[in-house]
Motif scaffolding. Structure first.
Motif, short mmCIF file in Angstrom:
data_model
loop_
_atom_site.label_atom_id
_atom_site.label_comp_id
_atom_site.label_asym_id
_atom_site.label_seq_id
_atom_site.Cartn_x
_atom_site.Cartn_y
_atom_site.Cartn_z
N ARG A 33 2.31 7.03 8.71
CA ARG A 33 3.02 6.45 7.75
C ARG A 33 2.67 6.90 6.84
O ARG A 33 4.00 7.30 5.97
CB ARG A 33 3.54 4.77 7.78
CG ARG A 33 2.82 3.60 9.19
CD ARG A 33 5.03 4.16 9.70
NE ARG A 33 4.81 2.97 10.62
CZ ARG A 33 5.02 1.67 10.82
NH1 ARG A 33 4.70 1.33 9.50
NH2 ARG A 33 5.04 1.26 12.22
N ALA A 66 -2.58 7.12 7.25
CA ALA A 66 -2.57 5.56 7.61
C ALA A 66 -1.37 5.47 8.47
O ALA A 66 0.01 6.41 7.97
CB ALA A 66 -2.40 5.55 6.33
N ARG A 84 -3.09 -1.53 12.34
CA ARG A 84 -2.90 -1.45 11.50
C ARG A 84 -4.91 0.10 10.80
O ARG A 84 -5.20 -0.92 11.13
CB ARG A 84 -2.36 -2.18 10.02
CG ARG A 84 -1.34 -2.50 10.13
CD ARG A 84 -1.24 -3.75 8.62
NE ARG A 84 -0.69 -3.00 8.26
CZ ARG A 84 -0.61 -2.50 6.24
NH1 ARG A 84 -2.31 -2.94 6.27
NH2 ARG A 84 -0.26 -1.84 5.75
N PHE A 120 0.17 1.14 3.17
CA PHE A 120 0.00 2.69 3.81
C PHE A 120 -0.22 3.75 2.67
O PHE A 120 -0.90 4.52 2.80
CB PHE A 120 1.21 2.92 4.99
CG PHE A 120 0.90 2.28 6.37
CD1 PHE A 120 0.23 2.06 6.94
CD2 PHE A 120 1.80 1.24 6.84
CE1 PHE A 120 -0.23 0.60 7.79
CE2 PHE A 120 2.24 0.28 7.57
CZ PHE A 120 1.23 0.21 8.64
#
Length: 310
Positions: A33, A66, A84, A120
């Motif tokens: 991302r 990220a 994540r 992110f």
């Protein structure tokens, strides 16, 4: 997938379409991302690492990342699709980089869970700079009552080092020049500021005649900074390959090699999640504007530059 890559030595990096990588045993694939710019990215693009590391073409640039786990290779434990994550690409060759829509990375090192409260964009700017800062502060062995000079405080590593040094209980003297830079480092917790365009050691010795207890060397000439250190102090440097590069009998010189272990990354992420530290993002760019991001990095930054991946 779209990625910033170059196909052969001497070729300029460009956004191109390449195959989506598959995770090998022990790896996860991350849908990226965001990714941030580091000096090593520019060095690889300029060919400075030719002959020093294996290049597997097309070489995709980018170390920090990220994103979200998209696939899990055989033997991986602790991560699942949808997690994540953030971290640093740590492979022993150049080729699989983070300036693309997907990247495969080892699960054992350079990867950690990204807390929901950390964006992110923040996570992408934290991995390499945060690790270097944490390792440098650890090497300086700071404690309450000590005074430390952070040389290079306005960069991404320096921003984190100032905050981590403050959390250790030390009094931080930071290098800065402009009003904007001074406001940044004092906002991060530095108590004193010295101008890096002048003689830093001389400025230090005016306020601290015996010298400071430690120097965290992230920028500038190491030999010029050494007189700012008291006898018996510690000189932690991310720019020295060995202590022999800075001969001295009056201090301990510790070269710092950033090692993004999961434990270190977890500690950095938790600091941000608990608002013990912050990540300074100077500017964000779409993938197509990576060239401008590189140019801005070369010109000097106050914080981190982040590339957003659509």
């Amino acid at each position: 997938m779209r990625a910033v890559a170059f196909a052969e030595f001497g070729a300029a990096p460009e956004v191109q379409d390449i195959a989506i990588p598959e995770p090998a045993e022990g790896e996860v694939r991350v849908q990226v991302r965001a990714a941030s710019v580091n000096g090593i990215d520019l060095a690889i693009a300029a060919g400075y690492l030719n002959g020093m590391m294996e290049h597997r073409f097309p070489v995709v640039l980018g170390k920090d990342f990220a994103g979200v786990v998209d696939a899990v290779g055989a033997g991986v434990e602790g991560y699942a699709v949808g997690d994540r994550v953030f971290g640093v690409v740590t492979k022993a060759f150049l080729g699989d980089g983070s300036f693309g829509e997907y990247v495969t990375v080892p699960a054992a090192v350079g990867l950690a869970t990204l807390p929901d409260v950390v964006s992110f964009t923040e996570g992408a700017a934290l991995g390499l700079a945060g690790t270097a800062a944490a390792d440098a502060v650890d090497a300086a062995q700071l404690g309450a009552g000590q005074v430390v000079l952070v040389a290079g405080a306005t960069g991404g590593v320096g921003n984190q080092a100032v905050q981590l040094a403050v959390r250790s209980g030390a009094t931080v003297v930071a290098t800065a020049h402009s009003t904007e830079e001074e406001a940044l480092v004092t906002g991060l917790g530095a108590v004193e500021v010295v101008d890096y365009r002048e003689d830093v050691a001389a400025q230090i010795l005016v306020a601290h005649p015996e010298g400071v207890d430690a120097v965290i060397h992230l920028a500038g000439d190491a030999a010029a900074l050494l007189p700012a250190l008291r006898d018996g102090g510690r000189f932690a440097s991310t720019l020295l390959g060995s202590s022999e590069q800075l001969p001295t009998e009056s201090a301990t010189v510790v070269p710092v090699y950033a090692s993004p272990s999961t434990a270190t990354l977890d500690r950095l992420a938790e600091n941000v999640a608990q608002q013990h530290t912050t990540v300074t993002i100077e500017r964000v760019y779409p993938l197509d504007q990576f060239g401008q991001a590189f140019a801005d990095f070369r010109a000097g930054t106050v914080g981190k530059l982040v590339i957003l991946i659509d």
